[in-house]
Design a protein around this motif. Structure first.
Motif, PDB file in Angstrom:
ATOM      1  N   VAL A 111      64.459  25.933  62.103  1.00  0.00           N
ATOM      2  CA  VAL A 111      64.051  27.315  61.835  1.00  0.00           C
ATOM      3  C   VAL A 111      63.841  27.512  60.342  1.00  0.00           C
ATOM      4  CG1 VAL A 111      64.680  29.743  62.088  1.00  0.00           C
ATOM      5  CG2 VAL A 111      65.365  28.094  63.835  1.00  0.00           C
ATOM      6  N   TYR A 145      68.446  31.837  66.336  1.00  0.00           N
ATOM      7  CA  TYR A 145      69.375  31.124  65.459  1.00  0.00           C
ATOM      8  C   TYR A 145      70.606  31.989  65.155  1.00  0.00           C
ATOM      9  CZ  TYR A 145      71.451  29.888  61.009  1.00  0.00           C
ATOM     10  OH  TYR A 145      72.354  29.634  60.008  1.00  0.00           O
ATOM     11  N   GLY A 163      61.710  26.248  67.344  1.00  0.00           N
ATOM     12  CA  GLY A 163      62.917  26.073  66.536  1.00  0.00           C
ATOM     13  C   GLY A 163      63.735  24.884  67.010  1.00  0.00           C
ATOM     14  N   ALA A 185      62.489  32.855  66.607  1.00  0.00           N
ATOM     15  CA  ALA A 185      63.298  31.711  66.180  1.00  0.00           C
ATOM     16  C   ALA A 185      64.492  32.153  65.344  1.00  0.00           C
ATOM     17  CB  ALA A 185      62.429  30.733  65.387  1.00  0.00           C
TER      18      ALA A 185
END
Length: 445
Positions: A368, A205, A363, A201
């Motif tokens: 997240v 991101y 996520g 995750a």
């Protein structure tokens, strides 16, 4: 004055140097570039973040949805001793207020800012008491739903929760199968498995939201890094432990220690807040009475495809059949000419890849955070145990049961208690079928 994102940049560089030997040069280079791009803060904060690191920043926040549809422009008033600030939800429904320090605060939902047709589920309880103590970030829940202008039948609500439960169960299944495969081939209950989910995750991101990469490229890069993370764990830690004949109890303690170390590295370098994934999949789709985001639909589709591919891998490929043989009896498999260490290495890489993908999907589902994998680790173990220890297909069934019961229970109980219901279901099933749904009975004595 500099932002919280800027204060993280030097720590990311120090992390880069410290993890160089572990994740190899290519992985480290990606982390350095991604970490530098992470300097821009995406969580909406009505007040500036004070100078300092995550140990001196205190935040009250949350997300406001109506049947999983994010609500934008909703205000929440946060008050304390000589402090008053209003947080406003962004497009993804998230709001946050930076508070002066530890202590007692109240968060009040401003009902008049809710969109037309949406009302609190409990109109007489729109104020929450918040304590900033052992943690720096506290999330506050304000359940909302359709108001009096839109009537919703019980059947519609039930169908909606059923779809959400299926989505949650499918993404749990990807990570739970990884746990089951590792346990089946090595006998190890990996308590650091949640950190592999968080790993996927966080890197996704960084690639998408912080670094601005293409969505497909970001997914492929994240899965490659997740696979490398699994390879490093087995090659650098667990294979040497197996060669030295270290017992399963000692290895279990090692996984717990690894979980703690990696989790707090995430906290130190990523921060304690919640970050949003910028994928562009924010539109909602109405399927009869069910309103669901495009991200959730994509998540369900990807999960189903990957689970089918895992099933085909285990039943149709040579290495998949070898994996099942090692899971059934490693000594007999070795005597039959199967390279057990090679199979275990493949299992670790595959489990880490699936769990990294699960982290991406989770996520999209919840945002997240540094401890997101640890937060659902108990549910993952519950799914594996419920389906039958060591059974990949059992993990799938167990995850779907956990996901469905988790969401369906919110029809009659507060959402805060839904995870507890899933664990109660686990206890009840094991009382009547100790081996799990698809597990096999074992002879004792």
């Amino acid at each position: 004055m500099h932002t919280a994102g800027q204060s993280r940049t030097p720590r990311f560089r120090r992390w880069l140097g410290g993890l160089g030997a572990a994740l190899a040069g290519a992985t480290l280079a990606t982390l350095l570039v991604s970490a530098s791009a992470a300097a821009e803060e995406t969580t909406p904060t009505p007040t500036p973040t004070p100078t300092g690191d995550f140990t001196t920043t205190f935040t009250v926040g949350g997300i406001i949805r109506s049947d999983d549809t994010p609500l934008e422009g909703v205000e929440v008033l946060v008050e304390g001793d000589d402090f008053e600030e209003t947080g406003t939800t962004a497009e993804d429904g998230r709001w946050a207020v930076v508070v002066p320090g530890r202590g007692e605060y109240t968060a009040t939902l401003q009902v008049d800012t809710l969109p037309e047709g949406v009302a609190p589920r409990d109109p007489d309880n729109v104020t929450r008491q918040v304590t900033i103590g052992t943690t720096n970030t506290v999330n506050v829940l304000f359940p909302t739903g359709e108001g009096s202008t839109q009537r919703t039948t019980f059947a519609d609500t039930l169908l909606t929760r059923l779809v959400y439960g299926l989505n949650f169960g499918l993404l749990l299944a990807l990570a739970a199968i990884g746990i089951s495969l590792i346990f089946g081939t090595t006998g190890v209950n990996n308590f650091a498995h949640g950190e592999m989910l968080t790993f996927g995750a966080i890197f996704f991101y960084l690639f998408t939201t912080a670094f601005g990469w293409n969505l497909v490229v970001s997914i492929l890069a994240t899965l490659l890094l997740s696979a490398a993370f699994g390879w490093v764990q087995d090659a650098g830690l667990f294979k040497p432990l197996r060669r030295r004949g270290v017992g399963l109890v000692q290895v279990l303690v090692v996984t717990i220690g690894l979980s703690i170390v990696v989790r707090y590295l995430f906290l130190y370098f990523f921060g304690g807040g919640t970050e949003n994934l910028n994928t562009g999949l924010t539109d909602t789709v109405a399927l009869g009475p069910v309103t669901i985001t495009a991200a959730s639909l994509v998540s369900m589709g990807v999960s189903i495809v990957m689970l089918v591919l895992v099933g085909l891998f285990l039943t149709r490929t040579r290495i998949g059949k070898a994996t099942r043989a090692v899971s059934d009896n490693a000594s007999l498999a070795a005597a039959s000419g199967i390279n057990v260490d090679r199979v275990i290495r493949v299992v670790w890489v595959m489990a880490a890849t699936l769990t990294g993908l699960s982290g991406i999907l989770y996520g999209l589902y919840r945002g997240v955070t540094w401890d997101m994998g640890f937060a659902i680790l108990l549910l993952l173990f519950a799914a594996v145990t419920l389906g039958g220890l060591g059974s990949a297909f059992g993990a799938l069934v167990g995850a779907l049961i956990i996901g469905l019961f988790t969401e369906l229970s919110t029809v009659v109980i507060p959402p805060d208690l839904r995870f507890a219901v899933a664990l109660v279901v686990l206890i009840l099933v094991l009382l009547f079928r100790p081996q799990g749904v698809l597990g096999r009975k074992e002879r004792i004595g």
